[in-house]
Design a protein around this motif. Structure first.
Motif, PDB file in Angstrom:
ATOM      1  N   THR A   7       0.850  -1.182   0.000  1.00 35.98           N
ATOM      2  CA  THR A   7       0.000   0.000   0.000  1.00 35.98           C
ATOM      3  C   THR A   7       0.888   1.235   0.000  1.00 35.98           C
ATOM      4  O   THR A   7       2.051   1.186   0.416  1.00 35.98           O
ATOM      5  CB  THR A   7      -0.906   0.044   1.239  1.00 35.98           C
ATOM      6  OG1 THR A   7      -0.096   0.224   2.402  1.00 35.98           O
ATOM      7  CG2 THR A   7      -1.752  -1.221   1.372  1.00 35.98           C
ATOM      8  N   SER A  31      -9.251  16.437  -3.544  1.00 34.28           N
ATOM      9  CA  SER A  31      -8.487  15.324  -2.980  1.00 34.28           C
ATOM     10  C   SER A  31      -8.077  15.474  -1.527  1.00 34.28           C
ATOM     11  O   SER A  31      -7.534  14.569  -0.948  1.00 34.28           O
ATOM     12  CB  SER A  31      -7.217  15.099  -3.809  1.00 34.28           C
ATOM     13  OG  SER A  31      -7.558  14.662  -5.089  1.00 34.28           O
ATOM     14  N   MET A 129      -0.496   7.243  -8.834  1.00 32.18           N
ATOM     15  CA  MET A 129      -1.663   7.884  -8.227  1.00 32.18           C
ATOM     16  C   MET A 129      -2.724   8.074  -9.311  1.00 32.18           C
ATOM     17  O   MET A 129      -2.431   8.660 -10.352  1.00 32.18           O
ATOM     18  CB  MET A 129      -1.261   9.235  -7.638  1.00 32.18           C
ATOM     19  CG  MET A 129      -0.014   9.201  -6.768  1.00 32.18           C
ATOM     20  SD  MET A 129      -0.211   8.219  -5.298  1.00 32.18           S
ATOM     21  CE  MET A 129      -1.274   9.311  -4.392  1.00 32.18           C
ATOM     22  N   ASN A 130      -3.926   7.618  -9.040  1.00 29.49           N
ATOM     23  CA  ASN A 130      -5.022   7.725  -9.995  1.00 29.49           C
ATOM     24  C   ASN A 130      -6.016   8.787  -9.538  1.00 29.49           C
ATOM     25  O   ASN A 130      -6.471   8.769  -8.390  1.00 29.49           O
ATOM     26  CB  ASN A 130      -5.733   6.379 -10.127  1.00 29.49           C
ATOM     27  CG  ASN A 130      -4.792   5.303 -10.628  1.00 29.49           C
ATOM     28  OD1 ASN A 130      -4.148   5.461 -11.654  1.00 29.49           O
ATOM     29  ND2 ASN A 130      -4.685   4.213  -9.884  1.00 29.49           N
ATOM     30  N   TYR A 131      -6.361   9.704 -10.449  1.00 28.88           N
ATOM     31  CA  TYR A 131      -7.284  10.802 -10.188  1.00 28.88           C
ATOM     32  C   TYR A 131      -8.350  10.828 -11.268  1.00 28.88           C
ATOM     33  O   TYR A 131      -8.114  10.404 -12.404  1.00 28.88           O
ATOM     34  CB  TYR A 131      -6.545  12.148 -10.219  1.00 28.88           C
ATOM     35  CG  TYR A 131      -5.543  12.304  -9.112  1.00 28.88           C
ATOM     36  CD1 TYR A 131      -5.906  12.878  -7.902  1.00 28.88           C
ATOM     37  CD2 TYR A 131      -4.237  11.871  -9.264  1.00 28.88           C
ATOM     38  CE1 TYR A 131      -4.990  13.012  -6.874  1.00 28.88           C
ATOM     39  CE2 TYR A 131      -3.307  11.996  -8.240  1.00 28.88           C
ATOM     40  CZ  TYR A 131      -3.697  12.569  -7.053  1.00 28.88           C
ATOM     41  OH  TYR A 131      -2.792  12.696  -6.033  1.00 28.88           O
ATOM     42  N   ASP A 132      -9.519  11.373 -10.928  1.00 32.54           N
ATOM     43  CA  ASP A 132     -10.531  11.578 -11.958  1.00 32.54           C
ATOM     44  C   ASP A 132     -10.256  12.906 -12.663  1.00 32.54           C
ATOM     45  O   ASP A 132      -9.294  13.610 -12.327  1.00 32.54           O
ATOM     46  CB  ASP A 132     -11.953  11.494 -11.386  1.00 32.54           C
ATOM     47  CG  ASP A 132     -12.349  12.670 -10.506  1.00 32.54           C
ATOM     48  OD1 ASP A 132     -11.623  13.693 -10.440  1.00 32.54           O
ATOM     49  OD2 ASP A 132     -13.416  12.574  -9.863  1.00 32.54           O
ATOM     50  N   TYR A 137      -8.734  12.274  -5.941  1.00 33.16           N
ATOM     51  CA  TYR A 137      -7.934  11.065  -5.786  1.00 33.16           C
ATOM     52  C   TYR A 137      -8.850   9.849  -5.765  1.00 33.16           C
ATOM     53  O   TYR A 137      -9.832   9.811  -5.029  1.00 33.16           O
ATOM     54  CB  TYR A 137      -7.123  11.144  -4.486  1.00 33.16           C
ATOM     55  CG  TYR A 137      -6.368   9.881  -4.156  1.00 33.16           C
ATOM     56  CD1 TYR A 137      -5.234   9.524  -4.873  1.00 33.16           C
ATOM     57  CD2 TYR A 137      -6.792   9.047  -3.138  1.00 33.16           C
ATOM     58  CE1 TYR A 137      -4.539   8.369  -4.572  1.00 33.16           C
ATOM     59  CE2 TYR A 137      -6.105   7.895  -2.817  1.00 33.16           C
ATOM     60  CZ  TYR A 137      -4.976   7.557  -3.543  1.00 33.16           C
ATOM     61  OH  TYR A 137      -4.290   6.406  -3.249  1.00 33.16           O
ATOM     62  N   LEU A 138      -8.523   8.847  -6.581  1.00 34.01           N
ATOM     63  CA  LEU A 138      -9.325   7.635  -6.652  1.00 34.01           C
ATOM     64  C   LEU A 138      -8.643   6.457  -5.971  1.00 34.01           C
ATOM     65  O   LEU A 138      -9.268   5.728  -5.213  1.00 34.01           O
ATOM     66  CB  LEU A 138      -9.620   7.286  -8.115  1.00 34.01           C
ATOM     67  CG  LEU A 138     -10.371   8.339  -8.927  1.00 34.01           C
ATOM     68  CD1 LEU A 138     -10.443   7.938 -10.392  1.00 34.01           C
ATOM     69  CD2 LEU A 138     -11.761   8.566  -8.339  1.00 34.01           C
ATOM     70  N   SER A 139      -7.354   6.271  -6.284  1.00 31.63           N
ATOM     71  CA  SER A 139      -6.638   5.120  -5.748  1.00 31.63           C
ATOM     72  C   SER A 139      -5.160   5.230  -6.102  1.00 31.63           C
ATOM     73  O   SER A 139      -4.761   6.087  -6.882  1.00 31.63           O
ATOM     74  CB  SER A 139      -7.189   3.815  -6.347  1.00 31.63           C
ATOM     75  OG  SER A 139      -6.927   3.776  -7.755  1.00 31.63           O
ATOM     76  N   SER A 140      -4.387   4.339  -5.514  1.00 25.98           N
ATOM     77  CA  SER A 140      -2.989   4.210  -5.921  1.00 25.98           C
ATOM     78  C   SER A 140      -2.765   2.766  -6.339  1.00 25.98           C
ATOM     79  O   SER A 140      -3.458   1.857  -5.877  1.00 25.98           O
ATOM     80  CB  SER A 140      -2.037   4.598  -4.782  1.00 25.98           C
ATOM     81  OG  SER A 140      -2.255   3.785  -3.661  1.00 25.98           O
ATOM     82  N   GLU A 141      -1.825   2.600  -7.235  1.00 28.85           N
ATOM     83  CA  GLU A 141      -1.507   1.275  -7.755  1.00 28.85           C
ATOM     84  C   GLU A 141      -0.013   1.035  -7.567  1.00 28.85           C
ATOM     85  O   GLU A 141       0.808   1.789  -8.099  1.00 28.85           O
ATOM     86  CB  GLU A 141      -1.877   1.207  -9.241  1.00 28.85           C
ATOM     87  CG  GLU A 141      -1.476  -0.050  -9.938  1.00 28.85           C
ATOM     88  CD  GLU A 141      -1.698   0.015 -11.446  1.00 28.85           C
ATOM     89  OE1 GLU A 141      -1.357  -0.979 -12.118  1.00 28.85           O
ATOM     90  OE2 GLU A 141      -2.170   1.047 -11.954  1.00 28.85           O
TER      91      GLU A 141
END
Length: 174
Positions: A7, A31, A129-132, A137-141
């Motif tokens: 994570t 965010s 880092m994923n954003y719309d 902020y949506l999620s991290s991968e």
């Protein structure tokens, strides 16, 4: 770093030498620090305890010899959000030891077009880092280890083309 952290928080807790962030968006207002952003827009003074938790975390890393730094790719004129982020956020976070650099692409091509926001830890782990589209902020991968070299090249390219925030701010800051 030999960590099984899967994570973003785990990577922050376990990095040993450096944490690098690339920021590419003009607006992260959905965010975090939403109330502070609205206070900024309303012309209110920065609260003394603004970002206190993050500054404390930064200090805990930097006082132990770890480096936390970032490059923000941006162009002028600055959005209201960038004026807030740089004027309130960066300047406050510097008190905790975080270093900032600006890659201003106003008058030159962006050498990292299409590269997403990411954190790179110890040149061994990467979290994208994923954003719309509105900067939420949506999620991290957490990427597979074989992708880390690609993102360390992005980091190095960003740093090569960036200038220290304090120098850039003295010229262009709000």
């Amino acid at each position: 770093m030999t960590s099984s952290s899967k994570t973003l928080g785990g990577l922050f807790d376990s990095f040993q030498r450096e944490a690098f962030r690339l920021e590419t968006l003009n607006d992260y207002s959905k965010s975090g620090s939403v109330d502070a952003y609205h206070a900024y827009l309303a012309g209110e003074p920065q609260p003394e305890d603004y970002n206190a938790g993050w500054v404390e975390e930064l200090r805990s890393h930097t006082e132990n010899g770890k480096r936390v730094y970032r490059v923000h790719i941006l162009s002028r004129p600055l959005t209201d959000y960038l004026c807030f982020e740089l004027g309130w956020g960066y300047r406050k976070n510097m008190t905790g030891g975080e270093e900032f650099f600006i890659l201003d692409v106003t008058d030159k091509p962006n050498p990292l077009t299409g590269v997403p926001d990411f954190w790179c830890f110890d040149s061994e782990s990467v979290a994208v880092m994923n954003y719309d589209g509105a900067g939420k902020y949506l999620s991290s991968e957490i990427l597979e280890p074989e992708r880390v070299a690609e993102f360390t090249r992005y980091r190095d390219t960003a740093l090569t083309h960036a200038e220290p925030f304090t120098e850039w701010w003295a010229k262009y800051g709000a």
